[in-house]
Design an enzyme around this catalytic site. Structure first.
Site: not given
Length: 213
Positions: A119, A123
């Site tokens: 994750y 990002k």
């Protein structure tokens, strides 16, 4: 209220919403075409906000590890890149500029939990892509911005805080509370409609000073 026509994205078609599962590598391209048709062939702003936050343990079986990374990068980063590509080509074809607003995360800068490397990496990729677009296409009138929220109250307050550590979470936020979705939305609207062109490439943090760059 500002006169914009908005098409949203969700899992299923609805009024004002185009359904698409961005885990499918072809879905972003179809999403763009469907949204473009509903907006009579013209899109001026793209906001990339779709994402998943799914854990995978470092000691998970290798196929599960690879699957989690592939799914997260596909939805959080590749689909964002595919939509941004279509936006740039659309604006180039029309001889106009446009704006891209990418919703990244505080995790892009400070990382995330041991179960969420993928994750954080996705990002961080969104932030790097935003800066690359800003630098590469400003001369064509394409502006790109990113927003990096910290924890944001997207559900029932009690359940949300309990699922993320409760008081321990709040102790890490000098403001004393997590962000409200309306705060993130206000920043996105400002970047989409009003922010000065010279701000292109900028990243705005919305995290209650829990991480300060």
């Amino acid at each position: 209220k500002d006169g914009a026509r908005v098409i949203g994205h969700g899992r299923h078609d609805a009024e004002g919403v185009v359904g698409a599962d961005l885990a499918d590598p072809a879905a972003a391209d179809r999403l763009w075409d469907l949204a473009l048709a509903r907006l009579d062939g013209r899109i001026d702003v793209l906001i990339n906000n779709a994402g998943v936050f799914e854990a995978v343990a470092v000691d998970a079986p290798l196929p599960d590890w690879h699957g989690a990374w592939a799914r997260t990068l596909q939805i959080n980063l590749q689909a964002c890149a595919d939509l941004s590509r279509r936006a740039i080509l659309h604006w180039r074809e029309r001889g106009q500029g446009g704006r891209i607003v990418n919703i990244a995360s505080r995790a892009a800068y400070r990382g995330d939990s041991p179960a969420h490397w993928h994750y954080a990496a996705s990002k961080a990729g969104m932030v790097a892509m935003t800066k690359s677009i800003a630098r590469g296409f400003a001369a064509e009138g394409v502006l790109a911005f990113a927003i990096c929220p910290g924890f944001t109250m997207t559900g029932d307050a009690g359940d949300y805080l309990a699922s993320r550590g409760g008081d321990k979470l709040l102790a890490d936020i000098p403001l004393g509370r997590v962000a409200d979705p309306a705060e993130v939305a206000a920043a996105a609207v400002w970047l989409a409609l009003e922010a000065p062109a010279s701000l292109t490439g900028a990243v705005l943090d919305i995290n209650g000073a829990s991480f300060v760059r």
